[in-house]
Design a protein around this motif. Structure first.
Motif, PDB file in Angstrom:
ATOM      1  N   ASP A 244       0.638  -0.949   0.270  1.00 42.57           N
ATOM      2  CA  ASP A 244      -0.567   0.333   0.362  1.00 42.57           C
ATOM      3  C   ASP A 244       0.871   1.166  -0.309  1.00 42.57           C
ATOM      4  O   ASP A 244       0.582   2.015  -0.599  1.00 42.57           O
ATOM      5  N   HIS A 336      -6.216   0.901  -9.791  1.00 42.22           N
ATOM      6  CA  HIS A 336      -7.335   0.419  -9.220  1.00 42.22           C
ATOM      7  C   HIS A 336      -8.324  -0.616  -8.881  1.00 42.22           C
ATOM      8  O   HIS A 336      -8.940  -0.608  -8.172  1.00 42.22           O
ATOM      9  N   GLY A 339      -6.870  -1.375  -5.117  1.00 47.66           N
ATOM     10  CA  GLY A 339      -8.101  -0.221  -4.140  1.00 47.66           C
ATOM     11  C   GLY A 339      -7.807   0.953  -3.417  1.00 47.66           C
ATOM     12  O   GLY A 339      -7.522   1.548  -2.777  1.00 47.66           O
ATOM     13  N   HIS A 340      -6.456   1.470  -4.618  1.00 43.55           N
ATOM     14  CA  HIS A 340      -6.167   2.593  -4.328  1.00 43.55           C
ATOM     15  C   HIS A 340      -6.510   3.701  -5.602  1.00 43.55           C
ATOM     16  O   HIS A 340      -5.648   4.075  -6.591  1.00 43.55           O
ATOM     17  N   ARG A 341      -8.168   3.844  -5.584  1.00 46.66           N
ATOM     18  CA  ARG A 341      -8.037   4.290  -6.558  1.00 46.66           C
ATOM     19  C   ARG A 341      -7.566   5.935  -6.726  1.00 46.66           C
ATOM     20  O   ARG A 341      -7.590   6.278  -8.076  1.00 46.66           O
ATOM     21  N   ARG A 538      -8.479 -11.080  -5.791  1.00 42.85           N
ATOM     22  CA  ARG A 538      -9.776 -10.492  -5.802  1.00 42.85           C
ATOM     23  C   ARG A 538      -9.058  -9.064  -5.432  1.00 42.85           C
ATOM     24  O   ARG A 538      -9.121  -8.305  -4.556  1.00 42.85           O
ATOM     25  N   GLU A 540     -10.287  -5.113  -6.377  1.00 46.69           N
ATOM     26  CA  GLU A 540     -10.916  -4.137  -5.405  1.00 46.69           C
ATOM     27  C   GLU A 540     -12.360  -3.785  -6.321  1.00 46.69           C
ATOM     28  O   GLU A 540     -13.089  -3.887  -5.239  1.00 46.69           O
ATOM     29  N   ARG A 543     -15.962  -5.938  -5.378  1.00 43.46           N
ATOM     30  CA  ARG A 543     -16.232  -5.758  -3.975  1.00 43.46           C
ATOM     31  C   ARG A 543     -17.872  -5.454  -4.012  1.00 43.46           C
ATOM     32  O   ARG A 543     -19.203  -5.542  -3.782  1.00 43.46           O
ATOM     33  N   ASP A 575     -13.358 -11.116   2.582  1.00 44.50           N
ATOM     34  CA  ASP A 575     -12.446 -10.834   3.309  1.00 44.50           C
ATOM     35  C   ASP A 575     -11.322 -11.844   3.762  1.00 44.50           C
ATOM     36  O   ASP A 575     -10.185 -11.877   3.957  1.00 44.50           O
TER      37      ASP A 575
END
Length: 584
Positions: A244, A336, A339-341, A538, A540, A543, A575
């Motif tokens: 991250d 994206h 999970g870091h749009r 999996r 983002e 979801r 998750d």
């Protein structure tokens, strides 16, 4: 007491600074100014705060020094001091930050030239004055993104903070893109949370808890290091949490480069190597976990940036900008799905800037389309439609648009259906089919299609988007057929062209279409492969659709159904671990 603020702000010895801070506090109490100290709260009654200084012109140096001293004792950052100056005395943002840093216009100009590292630079106090008076005064000068980037280092803040949001819109579009890119993600600081902070370039050491890192000394050192050197340290990170951090840090690097777009001669062979690497990574993105590919994408993009930091001939500069922009598009998609749009938006904006520098119409349209995709994912349909319209206008100038045109029509169909514009959605679906028939009709292949992978829009992806649009239109049978066709095309075709993400999303569309007709068994069968995906696959974007399925299964009409309860429980534990759906 009048000399204490100056002593404090010129002190370079930490213990001495702490001692001076103590004396400031004692002096304030002795002079009955503790009343002002109690009232100094951002957003408080500024008129009562204004009487804290000696008689004089509002916002004069004496008043500024006393207020700055009080705020420093409270641990206020340079941003907070500048904002208080601006709100209290109606300074422009540029003037407020200079006053917060306790610099004269001549000192600011001198440090500007120092940051530029150019002994021949001729920035003087007159220019600083003209920049600070814009846009209200006659003869004022609008700051460029480069001016703001350098002044941000001088004042110890971020470039976009030096100009109000309303005034950004008055700048040329290129400067707007650069400044808005600096807002896309927070700077990453390596400083410990409890480390003493240094107000940059003033020499004032202030012991206080660390606040948000903008252009701290760590950031300044990072900005002065070449990209390839900076990223070598970043790529040493391993593990889930550090990934991250890497995603965010690389977005910072894209943002940094966006404020510096000047471009040693590269040979044709080297350029071909970079292009081949980009093509390989764009293809691998479809069927390998984004977390695995991300470091390789970073290395390629940062290598291209390193070449652009050197002065390339025009014929090479344009090609480099194009390759850099394409690499940024892939990074945008990777960010994206991880999970870091917001980081993805940063990369897409830099891709747009690179496309403009390269005069690459198709890349420009693709970058805008990617921004539309990210805006839709953020539930901002109006922004998404605006980006799509701009992308369509840009692509209309292309002689060989390729599958980029199919992509835009497919995006429009899904987005129009999502906002209830059903006729527009159906027209866009028909346009996508018609455009697909025209692709490659003249025997020419668009450059992005030649690179391929995530930078192309194959038949299978069009089927997937058609399924999404038909699902939103309530055409459940058509949606299921489109989704199954997409899955078959991906799974039966060459493995290197299969997209695990699109296949998983298409399976969710099949599940949703079947659930809409109360086919719970069929829904379970479609959903099971998604629920048993390995953790690193999996993405983002899965979801949202899964959450929608779970909400539908919670409806009262499924009350008492063990299968509905089991599917919903499996989705809610998605998750945690892969699991089979039990019961029937």
């Amino acid at each position: 007491m009048s000399d204490l603020p100056r002593s404090l702000l010129t002190c370079t010895d930490a213990p001495r600074a702490v001692h001076l801070l103590h004396r400031v506090q004692q002096g304030l109490e002795r002079h009955a100014l503790i009343r002002c100290h109690r009232h100094v709260t951002l957003g408080g009654d500024r008129r009562s705060e204004g009487d804290m200084g000696r008689p004089g012109k509002p916002g004069d140096k004496a008043a500024r020094d006393e207020l700055r001293a009080v705020m420093l004792t409270r641990g206020s950052s340079v941003e907070e001091i500048a904002e208080e100056f601006r709100a209290r005395w109606q300074f422009t943002s540029l003037a407020a930050y200079r006053y917060a840093a306790d610099l004269t216009q001549m000192q600011a100009a001198s440090r500007y030239n120092e940051v530029m590292g150019d002994d021949g630079a001729r920035v003087d106090a007159s220019l600083i004055s003209k920049l600070e008076q814009w846009p209200a005064a006659r003869g004022a000068k609008a700051p460029t993104a480069y001016n703001l980037a350098v002044l941000a280092v001088v004042y110890g803040t971020a470039p976009h903070r030096l100009i109000s949001r309303t005034d950004i819109d008055k700048l040329p579009r290129r400067d707007q893109v650069v400044l808005r890119a600096t807002q896309a993600s927070p700077a990453v600081s390596d400083a410990p949370a409890d480390e003493a902070m240094v107000v940059p370039r003033t020499g004032a050491v202030v012991a206080r808890p660390a606040r948000r890192s903008l252009l701290s000394e760590t950031d300044e050192r990072r900005c002065q290091t070449r990209p390839a050197e900076r990223v070598a340290a970043l790529l040493g990170f391993t593990g889930e949490h550090n990934l991250d951090r890497l995603v965010l840090a690389v977005a910072d690097e894209s943002r940094d480069f966006a404020v510096w777009t000047e471009s040693s001669e590269l040979g044709r062979t080297t350029m071909d190597i970079y292009r081949s690497q980009l093509s390989e990574l764009s293809g691998l993105f479809l069927h390998q976990p984004a977390a695995v590919l991300f470091p390789r994408l970073v290395r390629l993009r940062s290598t291209l940036l390193a070449h652009l930091y050197e002065h390339q001939p025009l014929r090479r500069s344009r090609a480099l900008y194009a390759l850099t922009g394409m690499a940024c598009v892939v990074l945008a998609h990777a960010s994206h799905v991880l999970g870091h749009r917001s980081s993805g938006v940063t990369h897409a904006q830099l891709a747009q800037l690179c496309a403009q520098e390269a005069d690459h119409v198709e890349l420009h349209a693709w970058a805008l389309g990617t921004q539309a995709l990210l805006a839709e994912a953020a539930n901002r349909p109006k922004d998404a439609l605006r980006h799509l319209r701009a992308a369509g206008e840009e692509l209309a100038r292309s002689r060989v648009p390729g599958t980029a045109a199919v992509r835009l029509a497919s995006y429009e169909a899904r987005l129009a259906a999502r906002v209830g514009q059903h006729e527009q959605a159906r027209a866009a679906l028909a346009a996508a089919e018609h455009t697909r028939e025209q692709v490659g009709g003249n025997g020419e292949i668009a450059e992005l299609d030649d690179i391929g992978g995530i930078l192309s829009f194959p038949d299978a992806k069009q089927e997937f988007f058609s399924a999404e649009a038909n699902l939103l239109l309530g055409q459940h049978e058509s949606a299921e057929q489109n989704a199954l066709a997409a899955i078959a095309s991906y799974t039966d075709g060459p493995p290197e062209q299969s997209s695990y993400g699109d296949v998983a999303l298409a399976r969710l569309d099949v599940a949703a279409a079947r659930l809409a007709t109360n086919d719970l068994d069929g829904m379970r069968d479609a959903l099971q492969p998604v629920l048993t995906l390995p953790a690193d696959l999996r993405i983002e974007p899965l979801r949202g659709p899964m959450s929608t399925l779970a909400s539908t299964l919670a409806h009262h009409r499924y009350r008492g159904s063990h299968l509905a309860d089991n599917v919903r429980a499996a989705i809610e534990s998605y998750d945690l671990v892969p699991r089979e759906i039990s019961g029937s």
